[in-house]
Design a protein around this motif. Sequence first.
Motif, PDB file in Angstrom:
ATOM      1  N   LEU A   3     -37.249  -8.026 -35.468  1.00  0.00           N
ATOM      2  CA  LEU A   3     -36.222  -7.193 -34.863  1.00  0.00           C
ATOM      3  C   LEU A   3     -36.700  -6.645 -33.530  1.00  0.00           C
ATOM      4  O   LEU A   3     -37.887  -6.353 -33.353  1.00  0.00           O
ATOM      5  N   SER A   4     -35.789  -6.474 -32.607  1.00  0.00           N
ATOM      6  CA  SER A   4     -36.144  -5.879 -31.327  1.00  0.00           C
ATOM      7  C   SER A   4     -36.417  -4.394 -31.523  1.00  0.00           C
ATOM      8  O   SER A   4     -36.086  -3.808 -32.561  1.00  0.00           O
ATOM      9  N   TYR A   5     -36.994  -3.791 -30.519  1.00  0.00           N
ATOM     10  CA  TYR A   5     -37.298  -2.359 -30.582  1.00  0.00           C
ATOM     11  C   TYR A   5     -36.025  -1.542 -30.791  1.00  0.00           C
ATOM     12  O   TYR A   5     -35.985  -0.633 -31.616  1.00  0.00           O
ATOM     13  N   LYS A   6     -34.959  -1.869 -30.037  1.00  0.00           N
ATOM     14  CA  LYS A   6     -33.704  -1.123 -30.162  1.00  0.00           C
ATOM     15  C   LYS A   6     -33.095  -1.291 -31.546  1.00  0.00           C
ATOM     16  O   LYS A   6     -32.571  -0.344 -32.126  1.00  0.00           O
ATOM     17  N   ALA A   7     -33.174  -2.496 -32.100  1.00  0.00           N
ATOM     18  CA  ALA A   7     -32.635  -2.732 -33.444  1.00  0.00           C
ATOM     19  C   ALA A   7     -33.435  -1.955 -34.487  1.00  0.00           C
ATOM     20  O   ALA A   7     -32.854  -1.372 -35.408  1.00  0.00           O
ATOM     21  N   ARG A   8     -34.765  -1.922 -34.333  1.00  0.00           N
ATOM     22  CA  ARG A   8     -35.586  -1.163 -35.268  1.00  0.00           C
ATOM     23  C   ARG A   8     -35.271   0.322 -35.172  1.00  0.00           C
ATOM     24  O   ARG A   8     -35.241   1.028 -36.178  1.00  0.00           O
TER      25      ARG A   8
END
Length: 79
Positions: A3-8
């Motif tokens: 997952l990307s940072y924003k998704a996490r």
Amino acid sequence: MALSYKARRRWSLVILLVGLPVYIGLAWFLLSLFDRPSILLELGIYVALGILWALPFRAIFKGVGQADPDASHDETPGD
């Protein structure tokens, strides 16, 4: 798939704001079905459940409190 940072960050907020209260209510309800154990055993159960809920989500919470590693270094937070 990582997952990307924003998704996490988004998933961690959903887990903390929705999932954790649901988990607390479920644990509270399940423990209310049994006779009340001794205070030390009850404390141990709540501590164990308090740690147990986070284990599946370690990968999501890891690094969320840090600066975004995908952001360029020239940008300052809040821009």
